[in-house]
Design an enzyme around this catalytic site. Structure first.
Site, PDB file in Angstrom:
ATOM      1  CB  SER A 152      -0.782   0.146   1.467  1.00  0.00           C
ATOM      2  OG  SER A 152      -1.619   1.383   1.383  1.00  0.00           O
ATOM      3  CE1 TYR A 165      -3.609  -2.149   5.953  1.00  0.00           C
ATOM      4  CE2 TYR A 165      -2.989   0.221   5.228  1.00  0.00           C
ATOM      5  CZ  TYR A 165      -3.330  -1.048   4.952  1.00  0.00           C
ATOM      6  OH  TYR A 165      -3.527  -1.205   3.464  1.00  0.00           O
TER       7      TYR A 165
END
Length: 258
Positions: A152, A165
């Site tokens: 990501s 995350y």
């Protein structure tokens, strides 16, 4: 993104897609099958996998549904054996399962921290461990062999409350760079795809109001990525000549600034 590839450039290949029950995983599985690959789809939600396989087969493709929790190492190993027995050894692995849970570090949501570590890191490693022998065998036979890990832009962007995350995604991105050092000389292509904002169910997992507001604003204000955009990118990475390794692809909506 309109479909850029034509024909069946992935004919004869066996693809595995984890996190395939929805979003980028499901759309990528469909696209790989359209381009000629036999596709094994892995996720926990069997009903969704069965529906996905029905759609792929109705469109003339070949697919196998394997309900598996990728955090269960033995279950992933068993799934890899089923792929080999029913489709042949995998030569394209889209290692895509993941979860996004956003909170401030002082909230001490340790169960959410652990869930992200278990799925985003341990699950990813379990898939690598199970299917790496398939990939190295394909490469030794002179065939293309691809491991594509989903990271990501959060791996490199500094976003408040995204610490755990983002940490898991930074692990994935750097792991991929390191794996290339070992596997590239053996002709296994290793790559990571780092998407920006994609219109999937992943933001639905986010309950933190600040993070939810950020994502809702992006979805409302800009033309965000669709699952098909990621699918076409992964397919292109796998379709280029064997000696070409597109190693680290960041895919952003044109208007996304953060």
């Amino acid at each position: 993104m309109s479909a850029l590839l034509t024909g069946t450039p992935l004919a004869g290949r066996v693809a595995v897609v984890s996190g395939a029950s929805s979003g980028m995983g499901a759309v990528t599985a469909e696209r790989l099958a359209q381009l000629g690959a036999s596709v094994a789809v892995l996720a926990r939600r069997k009903d969704r996998l069965d529906a996905l396989v029905q759609d792929i087969e109705a469109a003339g493709g070949s697919a196998l549904a394997l309900a598996v929790d990728v955090t269960d190492r033995e279950a992933v190993q068993a799934a890899a054996q089923q792929v080999a027995d029913r489709l042949g050894r995998a030569d394209l692995v889209f290692n895509n399962a993941g979860v996004q849970l956003i909170s401030g570090i002082e909230e001490l949501k340790v169960d959410e921290w652990q869930r992200q570590i278990d799925l985003n890191i341990t699950g990813l490693m379990n898939v690598i461990a199970a299917f790496l022998p398939h990939l190295t065998a394909a490469a030794a036979d002179g065939r293309p062999a691809d491991l594509v890990n989903t990271s990501s832009i959060a791996a490199t962007r500094i976003l408040e409350k995204f610490s755990v995350y983002s940490g898991t995604k930074a692990y994935i991105s750097h792991l991929t760079r390191l794996l290339r050092v070992e596997l590239g000389p053996r002709m296994v292509r290793v790559a990571t795809i780092e998407p920006g904002m994609v219109d999937t169910e992943l933001p639905d997992h986010v309950i933190d109001p600040d993070a939810s507001e950020l994502m809702a604003g992006l979805l409302h204000d800009i033309d965000v990525l669709q699952g098909a955009d990621i699918a076409e990118t992964v397919a292109f990475m796998a379709a280029v000549p064997r000696h070409v390794n597109l190693t680290e692809i960041t895919v952003l909506p044109t208007a996304q600034a953060v």
